[in-house]
Design an enzyme around this catalytic site. Structure first.
Site, PDB file in Angstrom:
ATOM      1  N   HIS A  80       4.890  12.534  -0.381  1.00  0.00           N
ATOM      2  CA  HIS A  80       4.469  11.599   0.310  1.00  0.00           C
ATOM      3  C   HIS A  80       5.221  11.769   2.017  1.00  0.00           C
ATOM      4  O   HIS A  80       4.585  12.239   3.200  1.00  0.00           O
ATOM      5  CB  HIS A  80       4.083  10.977   0.088  1.00  0.00           C
ATOM      6  CG  HIS A  80       2.834   9.773   0.592  1.00  0.00           C
ATOM      7  ND1 HIS A  80       1.714  10.208   1.436  1.00  0.00           N
ATOM      8  CD2 HIS A  80       3.068   8.962   1.381  1.00  0.00           C
ATOM      9  CE1 HIS A  80       1.377   9.804   1.898  1.00  0.00           C
ATOM     10  NE2 HIS A  80       1.424   9.044   2.602  1.00  0.00           N
ATOM     11  N   GLY A  88      -4.310   8.463   8.811  1.00  0.00           N
ATOM     12  CA  GLY A  88      -5.610   9.117   8.855  1.00  0.00           C
ATOM     13  C   GLY A  88      -6.710   8.356   9.590  1.00  0.00           C
ATOM     14  O   GLY A  88      -7.860   8.899  10.415  1.00  0.00           O
ATOM     15  N   HIS A 107      -0.287  10.278   9.222  1.00  0.00           N
ATOM     16  CA  HIS A 107       0.282   9.965   8.633  1.00  0.00           C
ATOM     17  C   HIS A 107       0.040   9.332   7.567  1.00  0.00           C
ATOM     18  O   HIS A 107      -0.147   7.530   8.292  1.00  0.00           O
ATOM     19  CB  HIS A 107       1.645  10.415   8.441  1.00  0.00           C
ATOM     20  CG  HIS A 107       2.726   9.719   6.672  1.00  0.00           C
ATOM     21  ND1 HIS A 107       3.380   8.610   6.894  1.00  0.00           N
ATOM     22  CD2 HIS A 107       2.491  11.497   6.457  1.00  0.00           C
ATOM     23  CE1 HIS A 107       3.673   8.964   5.068  1.00  0.00           C
ATOM     24  NE2 HIS A 107       2.729  10.507   5.020  1.00  0.00           N
ATOM     25  N   SER A 108      -0.592   9.706   6.308  1.00  0.00           N
ATOM     26  CA  SER A 108      -1.191   8.413   5.385  1.00  0.00           C
ATOM     27  C   SER A 108      -2.492   7.465   5.377  1.00  0.00           C
ATOM     28  O   SER A 108      -3.509   8.185   6.525  1.00  0.00           O
ATOM     29  CB  SER A 108       0.165   7.183   4.460  1.00  0.00           C
ATOM     30  OG  SER A 108      -0.373   7.053   3.543  1.00  0.00           O
ATOM     31  N   TYR A 109      -2.688   5.986   6.065  1.00  0.00           N
ATOM     32  CA  TYR A 109      -3.349   4.920   6.439  1.00  0.00           C
ATOM     33  C   TYR A 109      -2.912   5.957   7.922  1.00  0.00           C
ATOM     34  O   TYR A 109      -4.209   4.967   8.274  1.00  0.00           O
ATOM     35  CB  TYR A 109      -1.933   3.694   6.218  1.00  0.00           C
ATOM     36  CG  TYR A 109      -3.149   2.689   7.219  1.00  0.00           C
ATOM     37  CD1 TYR A 109      -4.021   2.178   7.054  1.00  0.00           C
ATOM     38  CD2 TYR A 109      -2.468   2.934   8.909  1.00  0.00           C
ATOM     39  CE1 TYR A 109      -4.896   0.979   7.935  1.00  0.00           C
ATOM     40  CE2 TYR A 109      -3.322   1.872   9.980  1.00  0.00           C
ATOM     41  CZ  TYR A 109      -4.074   1.035   8.721  1.00  0.00           C
ATOM     42  OH  TYR A 109      -4.887   0.331   9.809  1.00  0.00           O
TER      43      TYR A 109
END
Length: 233
Positions: A203, A80, A76-78
């Site tokens: 998000h 990645g 998720h988010s970072y």
């Protein structure tokens, strides 16, 4: 049985995947929700040298210790940034990558180079030690400061990740303002190597649309999904 390894975004721990973890385990899959060094219950391990490579090693260490192969890495988010690095470092243990409204970096990219000036301003709001970035005010109360070096360090890739069989991207289409991930989604949507999904969510997909994520993850695993699957975009 599939092996899911779940990597949280900035300031979060493995706790953010609680609902996903329960749903996937109920279907008989192995699920490993991880907390990265320096965060949540591992916040006491924070120091100035905790960087992106540290977090990649957190995950490759679990893959080796648990002898996990054909892993489905979910970031998720970072997260990645982390799963991309893990797929490069441990190609014999990673089969699929799933990005949840997250960064999809190339060689030499860092969070700093991929984000907007507004997010860079956030990155500079550090705690007194200078080691970590403060959580944003609207984050979950359990959120903790995030290691700054992990956001500044460029990702170094040694290959093209051609060994990854399945790549999926879940895009949160319900941001209150412009999404920083729109360009990523639009690029991947036209790439035949990817399956993309636009979901009616902010998000925090894990909180807003957990059942949609379960369906997507089961699809990646090749599991049969009951009910109607949202059509990929």
């Amino acid at each position: 049985m599939a092996n899911f390894v779940l990597i949280p975004g900035m300031c979060h721990g493995g706790w953010c995947f609680e609902e996903l973890t329960g749903e996937l385990r109920a279907r008989g899959h192995a699920v490993h929700p991880l907390t990265l060094t320096g965060l949540a219950e591992r916040a006491h391990l924070l120091h100035g040298g905790v960087n992106l490579e540290t977090h990649i090693q957190d995950v490759t260490g679990v893959l080796a210790a648990e002898d996990i192969r054909d892993a489905i890495l979910v970031g998720h988010s970072y997260g990645g940034m982390v799963i991309t690095g893990v797929a490069d470092r441990a190609p014999d243990r990673v089969g699929s990558l799933v990005y949840l409204d997250g960064m999809v970096p190339g060689d030499g990219d860092s969070c700093w180079t991929l984000v907007s000036d507004q997010e860079r301003d956030w990155y500079m709001d550090v705690v007194d030690t200078g080691y970590a970035v403060r959580p944003l005010p609207f984050f979950d109360p359990r959120a903790t400061a995030h290691p700054l070096a992990s956001l500044l360090q460029p990702l170094r890739l040694t290959g093209d990740l051609a060994h990854v069989r399945r790549r999926a991207y879940a895009y949160a289409a319900g941001w209150e303002g412009p999404s920083p991930f729109t360009a990523v989604y639009e690029r991947l949507r036209d790439d035949a190597a990817w399956t993309t999904h636009a979901l009616p969510s902010g998000h925090n997909l894990m909180r807003d649309v957990p059942q949609d994520l379960v369906r997507i993850l089961l699809e990646v695993a090749g599991d049969r999904v009951r009910g109607t699957m949202r059509a990929p975009h």
